[in-house]
Scaffold this motif. Structure first.
Motif, mmCIF file in Angstrom:
data_model
loop_
_atom_site.group_PDB
_atom_site.id
_atom_site.type_symbol
_atom_site.label_atom_id
_atom_site.label_comp_id
_atom_site.label_asym_id
_atom_site.label_seq_id
_atom_site.Cartn_x
_atom_site.Cartn_y
_atom_site.Cartn_z
ATOM 1 N N LYS A 99 19.961 92.916 40.427
ATOM 2 C CA LYS A 99 20.251 93.410 41.778
ATOM 3 C C LYS A 99 21.438 94.371 41.784
ATOM 4 O O LYS A 99 21.445 95.369 42.519
ATOM 5 C CB LYS A 99 20.529 92.213 42.696
ATOM 6 N N ALA A 105 16.003 99.571 43.961
ATOM 7 C CA ALA A 105 15.488 98.324 44.539
ATOM 8 C C ALA A 105 16.109 98.065 45.904
ATOM 9 O O ALA A 105 17.317 98.233 46.095
ATOM 10 C CB ALA A 105 15.783 97.150 43.605
ATOM 11 N N VAL A 108 15.656 91.837 46.061
ATOM 12 C CA VAL A 108 15.323 91.097 44.842
ATOM 13 C C VAL A 108 15.347 89.613 45.175
ATOM 14 O O VAL A 108 16.284 89.122 45.823
ATOM 15 C CB VAL A 108 16.317 91.390 43.697
ATOM 16 N N VAL A 237 10.841 92.127 42.764
ATOM 17 C CA VAL A 237 11.690 93.277 43.092
ATOM 18 C C VAL A 237 10.911 94.222 44.000
ATOM 19 O O VAL A 237 9.826 94.680 43.639
ATOM 20 C CB VAL A 237 12.131 94.026 41.819
#
Length: 415
Positions: A99, A105, A108, A237
């Motif tokens: 993360k 992303a 997560v 993710v």
């Protein structure tokens, strides 16, 4: 406009007259069109409905989402299975660095499965599956709550003994699912407060998240009552908005290799399972099935074209004198041509309507048998009508040209 309406109306009257005079001949000739429409619409409706259902279930895994797991989906082709077996499980401790290091992303989460008995007073359910999840799980994979609420951030942070029950689990324990709200159930000797009940989801052909038959608990509490080392945990993710999945996957691969301290010569010891790739494979499979159905249908339409063409040739011969009279009083070639083409199209549309009626009946039967609803889309319906009209024009084009080119004197004398 008026002239066009007259041609249209006369063609409809002639087509109706032909059907009344020669019911059996017309029906047998239209059988190819009826069978063709029945084949193509039933195949495409079933395949389309199944594809839509499966894609919808794929979306339930999360859009633009990658699962970091030990095993690849589909078995990875010819890759030796023992290499997968020797891979380490995805750990909860790997979530934080992933993360922190991922720039693409958005969210997560980590989860792992386990199972145990669930007890309430004298009622006991054996081997109920449960998901131990972290706080961002519900953002990536929304859980629709029917009664109560979902787990709170404090419950995740402190590992509170709280649980969200699947609909079927709650129903089996309390007879009615809603009665479970606010009660306490026992999991491995621990009293756990029921804060919510999942809304009934129904059957899922792909398996996946079976929220009806599981319980959801905070990961930190799950780690207290379960043995994570004996379960294949995994990380989920989800990319940020408008981030291509391939870009996120490439970044995630680099981050995971860094987290696991793999040198450039070492192979990946994890799998990045991409939901969108699975959906693309499903599309290619169903495209092949559709092509096969179309090939079979084309043969039926060829038979239908010859059948309708036969009717139109006979019709032209029977109406030769009428054609001559029309031309003698001023009817133009294009008028005669349009009348016969429209009549041929009407006959094919009639055959198509019979086929569609049969398919509509079939959809109710298939929907009751299969685990998904079979339906005929508006586009498919309009496409079937368009195909019938085109087939009618192709079947009637030669007879219509013959009628349009007739000499009025010769045509009148033919009677």
């Amino acid at each position: 406009m008026r002239k066009t309406f007259e041609i249209f109306w006369n063609s409809l009257l002639f087509a109706t007259q032909e059907l009344r005079k020669n019911k059996l001949r017309t029906f047998l000739s239209l059988l190819g069109i009826t069978f063709g429409i029945f084949c193509i619409i039933s195949v495409m409706a079933t395949v389309g409905s199944l594809e839509s259902s499966i894609k919808s279930e794929f979306k339930s895994f999360g859009n633009n989402t990658i699962y970091v797991q030990k095993w690849p989906w589909g078995g990875g082709g010819e890759y030796p299975w023992w290499k997968y077996a020797n891979r380490p499980n995805t750990k909860f401790k790997e979530m934080a660095p992933v993360k922190q290091r991922m720039s693409l992303a958005g969210n997560v989460a980590y989860t792992y499965f386990n199972a145990s008995a669930i007890d309430y007073k004298d009622v006991s359910l054996a081997s109920v599956s449960w998901y131990g999840v972290t706080d961002e799980f519900n953002i990536i994979q929304p859980v629709e709550i029917g009664w109560g609420r979902y787990l709170s951030s404090n419950e995740f942070e402190y590992g509170t003994a709280s649980v969200v029950l699947g609909y079927n689990v709650a129903e089996k324990l309390f007879e009615k699912a809603e009665y479970a709200l606010g009660k306490s159930v026992e999991i491995k000797g621990r009293k756990v407060n029921v804060v919510g009940i999942v809304k009934k989801q129904g059957q899922n052909m792909l398996g996946g998240w079976d929220f009806d038959n599981v319980i959801i608990i905070p990961y930190r509490f799950a780690s207290q009552v379960g043995n994570e080392s004996r379960s294949d945990g995994f990380m989920i993710v989800k990319g940020k908005e408008n981030v291509p999945t391939d870009d996120m996957k490439n970044e995630l691969r680099g981050v995971m290799r860094s987290v696991r301290k793999l040198n450039p010569k070492q192979e990946d010891n994890f799998a990045l399972n991409d939901v969108s790739s699975g959906a693309t494979q499903i599309t290619s499979i169903f495209n092949g099935m559709t092509i096969g159905g179309i090939a079979i249908t084309i043969l039926s339409f060829i038979v239908g074209i010859f059948g309708v063409a036969n009717i139109m040739f006979v019709t032209v011969r029977e109406r030769t004198s009428i054609i001559g009279l029309k031309k003698a009083i001023g009817a133009k070639r294009r008028t005669i041509l349009a009348e016969f083409l429209m009549e041929s199209a009407f006959l094919c549309v009639l055959g198509g309507i019979i086929g569609l009626a049969l398919v509509f009946g079939l959809t109710f039967i298939l929907s009751a048998v299969f685990k998904f609803k079979v339906f005929i889309s508006i586009g498919l319906f309009l496409g079937a009508v368009a195909v019938c009209i085109l087939t009618g024009i192709l079947a009637g084009i030669i007879p219509a040209f013959i009628a349009a080119k007739m000499d009025p004197v010769v045509a009148i004398r033919s009677k």
